[in-house]
Design an enzyme around this catalytic site. Structure first.
Site, PDB file in Angstrom:
ATOM      1  N   PHE A 257       0.813  -1.223   0.000  1.00  0.00           N
ATOM      2  CA  PHE A 257       0.000   0.000   0.000  1.00  0.00           C
ATOM      3  C   PHE A 257       0.844   1.269   0.000  1.00  0.00           C
ATOM      4  O   PHE A 257       0.437   2.309   0.492  1.00  0.00           O
ATOM      5  CB  PHE A 257      -1.048  -0.014   1.121  1.00  0.00           C
ATOM      6  CG  PHE A 257      -2.247  -0.826   0.705  1.00  0.00           C
ATOM      7  CD1 PHE A 257      -2.139  -2.203   0.601  1.00  0.00           C
ATOM      8  CD2 PHE A 257      -3.440  -0.226   0.361  1.00  0.00           C
ATOM      9  CE1 PHE A 257      -3.212  -2.969   0.130  1.00  0.00           C
ATOM     10  CE2 PHE A 257      -4.522  -0.977  -0.101  1.00  0.00           C
ATOM     11  CZ  PHE A 257      -4.403  -2.356  -0.200  1.00  0.00           C
ATOM     12  N   CYS A 268     -15.139   0.174  -1.869  1.00  0.00           N
ATOM     13  CA  CYS A 268     -14.935   0.136  -0.417  1.00  0.00           C
ATOM     14  C   CYS A 268     -14.168   1.337   0.134  1.00  0.00           C
ATOM     15  O   CYS A 268     -14.735   2.132   0.882  1.00  0.00           O
ATOM     16  CB  CYS A 268     -14.219  -1.150  -0.032  1.00  0.00           C
ATOM     17  SG  CYS A 268     -15.137  -2.603  -0.550  1.00  0.00           S
TER      18      CYS A 268
HETATM   19  C1  UGA Z   1     -10.299  -3.145   0.375  1.00  0.00           C
HETATM   20  C2  UGA Z   1      -9.448  -3.685   1.541  1.00  0.00           C
HETATM   21  O1  UGA Z   1      -8.104  -3.897   1.089  1.00  0.00           O
HETATM   22  C3  UGA Z   1     -10.035  -5.003   2.072  1.00  0.00           C
HETATM   23  O2  UGA Z   1      -9.284  -5.456   3.177  1.00  0.00           O
HETATM   24  C4  UGA Z   1     -11.487  -4.755   2.482  1.00  0.00           C
HETATM   25  O3  UGA Z   1     -12.101  -5.935   2.968  1.00  0.00           O
HETATM   26  C5  UGA Z   1     -12.252  -4.257   1.276  1.00  0.00           C
HETATM   27  O4  UGA Z   1     -11.666  -3.027   0.807  1.00  0.00           O
HETATM   28  C6  UGA Z   1     -13.681  -4.028   1.708  1.00  0.00           C
HETATM   29  O5  UGA Z   1     -13.925  -3.136   2.508  1.00  0.00           O
HETATM   30  O6  UGA Z   1     -14.555  -4.818   1.315  1.00  0.00           O
HETATM   31  P1  UGA Z   1     -10.475  -3.716  -2.229  1.00  0.00           P
HETATM   32  O7  UGA Z   1     -11.469  -2.600  -2.317  1.00  0.00           O
HETATM   33  O8  UGA Z   1     -10.770  -5.009  -2.902  1.00  0.00           O
HETATM   34  O9  UGA Z   1     -10.195  -4.087  -0.693  1.00  0.00           O
HETATM   35  O10 UGA Z   1      -9.144  -3.145  -2.866  1.00  0.00           O
HETATM   36  P2  UGA Z   1      -7.628  -2.874  -2.389  1.00  0.00           P
HETATM   37  O11 UGA Z   1      -6.783  -4.006  -2.816  1.00  0.00           O
HETATM   38  O12 UGA Z   1      -7.571  -2.461  -0.974  1.00  0.00           O
HETATM   39  O13 UGA Z   1      -7.285  -1.607  -3.311  1.00  0.00           O
HETATM   40  C7  UGA Z   1      -8.021  -0.408  -3.145  1.00  0.00           C
HETATM   41  C8  UGA Z   1      -7.522   0.664  -4.080  1.00  0.00           C
HETATM   42  O14 UGA Z   1      -6.266   1.155  -3.637  1.00  0.00           O
HETATM   43  C9  UGA Z   1      -7.322   0.261  -5.538  1.00  0.00           C
HETATM   44  O15 UGA Z   1      -7.881   1.252  -6.380  1.00  0.00           O
HETATM   45  C10 UGA Z   1      -5.818   0.199  -5.707  1.00  0.00           C
HETATM   46  O16 UGA Z   1      -5.397   0.488  -7.017  1.00  0.00           O
HETATM   47  C11 UGA Z   1      -5.373   1.299  -4.732  1.00  0.00           C
HETATM   48  N1  UGA Z   1      -4.004   1.136  -4.237  1.00  0.00           N
HETATM   49  C12 UGA Z   1      -3.660   0.042  -3.505  1.00  0.00           C
HETATM   50  C13 UGA Z   1      -3.059   2.121  -4.498  1.00  0.00           C
HETATM   51  O17 UGA Z   1      -3.352   3.144  -5.155  1.00  0.00           O
HETATM   52  N2  UGA Z   1      -1.781   1.970  -4.012  1.00  0.00           N
HETATM   53  C14 UGA Z   1      -1.416   0.900  -3.290  1.00  0.00           C
HETATM   54  O18 UGA Z   1      -0.241   0.822  -2.879  1.00  0.00           O
HETATM   55  C15 UGA Z   1      -2.370  -0.100  -3.034  1.00  0.00           C
END
Ligand code: UGA
Length: 442
Positions: A257, A268
């Site tokens: 992250f 989310c």
């Molecule tokens: C997120 C949480 O990670 C889960 O633990 C949680 O259960 C879920 O929301 C929920 O509330 O249901 P998710 O929405 O599937 O999961 O996606 P993530 O993998 O967390 O990514 C979220 C966003 O952050 C994406 O748009 C991704 O591109 C962005 N991101 C992630 C970044 O811009 N930089 C990073 O280093 C990591």
């Protein structure tokens, strides 16, 4: 309660469909319930109505074995099952940052109205702190006094794209507001992951509700932190990708992250930080609200920054310029385009008069339904051909593995903007591309 309780899962979106299939995989008889007949028909036929790797295998296995079935009849599920997992959505309201709790309330009260034997209602949806206590009050007059019906909270932390793994092998299991009997029933249901060493945290109701939104808020804060530093990097001629690697070696910080770029989207993180901001204000915790507001603002600014970079690359205007967009999903591994930063940027450039062509390996169809005015391609080559600028907006492996030398031959103006910090810019530059990256010196 029985040592082999029957399970219902109410709401069959990413969370509910995966939870239902996982519960069947863990050995229980399960019924999935939803108001959407088309979704129920697809699931009953063993078909997943969205892209989630690995879920189709579990679903087919257990719809065929008969352990997993689907219905739109909530009353029947109420009478059949002993444990009811509530997995319906809590979207952001149209008129404020608050969460819309109408689906959760409808599911819980609809269920309670039909209960005819002792039952455990387990909330899994993401809700503002205080919701579960209110739901307990709401159903109290509905439940016959001779029945023992308990409502507890057990938040879910699965990531889209890794939903099956995260459900079967969670980092932790949080049990909120459980009596000793309810705790024992949930430990029976989760015996598989617990035997593998998954820690169980027993908490009161408000703490369990807050753990979930705090986890998402922390992840969002981490991303916005690195994006704020990315702006400093850009101005100072530093490289945020190298900086993030160096920070990540500190185990107290960790590398995950810390990918700077276009920021977070999806169903989310954005709505959860806004709902927590709203709830913090209601509770008088104004500093928490102010912090979350900054996290949200920094995140949204990254989209504007990416649009501005594309405009700059095209010499000050994108009017009638051809823009190739690689990626539409809010992240790789899913076809979900809810609050997708990629589509947001594509739509903003389209509004400024650009001819935008989007390609995504999985989310093309869902994206086209949401933004029918954008152009869509069926391959990376087609999206890149004849463009004035190419934007990498979702970091699918297919894009990261593409050969920049081959792609350079498809356009007279090979310019690329890496908004996810994942391209080897040196390699693209050597192949003849003019390269820019968020958080990296021009
Ligand atoms: C997120 C949480 O990670 C889960 O633990 C949680 O259960 C879920 O929301 C929920 O509330 O249901 P998710 O929405 O599937 O999961 O996606 P993530 O993998 O967390 O990514 C979220 C966003 O952050 C994406 O748009 C991704 O591109 C962005 N991101 C992630 C970044 O811009 N930089 C990073 O280093 C990591």
């Amino acid at each position: 309660m029985d040592s082999n309780p029957r399970v219902s899962v109410i709401g069959t979106g990413y969370l509910g469909a995966t939870h239902a299939a996982a519960m069947a995989e863990l050995g229980f008889e399960v019924v999935g319930v939803d108001t959407d007949q088309a979704k129920i028909d697809a699931l009953a036929a063993g078909k997943v109505p969205f892209y989630e790797p690995g879920l189709d295998v579990l679903l087919q296995r257990h719809t065929e074995s008969g352990r997993l079935r689907f219905t739109t009849d909530l009353a029947e599920a109420a009478r059949w099952a002993d444990v009811h997992f509530v997995c319906v959505g809590t979207p952001q309201r149209a008129t404020s940052h608050a969460a819309d709790l109408s689906y959760v309330e409808a599911a819980v009260t609809g269920l309670a109205a039909h209960l005819d034997h002792d039952a455990l209602i387990v909330g899994k949806s993401t809700v503002p702190v205080g919701t579960a206590a209110r739901l307990r009050e709401l159903i109290r007059p509905q439940v016959p006094t001779d029945l023992r019906v308990e409502l507890v909270w057990n938040p879910e932390f699965l990531r889209e794209g890794k939903a099956v793994h995260d459900t079967l092998h969670p980092d932790r299991i949080v049990l909120g507001g459980t009596s000793p009997e309810a705790e024992a029933t949930l430990r029976t249901l989760y015996a598989g992951p617990i035997a593998e060493g998954t820690p169980v945290v027993v908490a009161d109701l408000p703490t369990a509700e807050l753990v979930k939104v705090s986890a998402n808020a922390f992840l969002a804060t981490k991303i916005s932190f690195v994006n704020a530093i990315a702006a400093v990097c850009e101005a100072a001629g530093a490289d945020v990708t190298v900086l993030a690697d160096a920070l990540g070696h500190d185990v107290r910080i960790g590398r995950q992250f810390l990918d700077a770029g276009l920021g977070f989207g999806g169903g989310c993180l954005p709505k959860d930080i806004r709902a927590l901001m709203h709830r913090s204000r209601e509770l008088g915790a104004h500093r928490a609200a102010a912090l979350l507001q900054q996290v949200d603002e920094i995140n949204m600014a990254q989209r504007g920054r990416t649009v501005a970079m594309a405009v700059e690359a095209c010499g000050g205007s994108v009017l009638n310029r051809r823009v190739g967009v690689l990626g539409a999903a809010f992240k790789p591994g899913t076809d979900d385009v809810r609050d997708s930063p990629a589509l947001n940027v594509a739509a903003a450039l389209h509004l400024q008069g650009a001819q935008v062509t989007v390609y995504d390996p999985q989310a093309g169809e869902t994206a086209r339904r949401t933004f029918p005015t954008l152009g869509f391609a069926t391959s990376t080559r087609e999206a890149v051909e004849g463009t004035d600028v190419v934007l990498l907006l979702t970091e699918w492996d297919e894009f990261l593995g593409a050969d920049p030398a081959q792609l350079a031959g498809l356009t007279a103006h090979p310019r690329v903007i890496d908004a996810r910090g994942r391209l080897d810019l040196g390699r693209w530059s050597a192949a003849g591309w003019e390269v820019r990256g968020l958080g990296r010196a021009a």
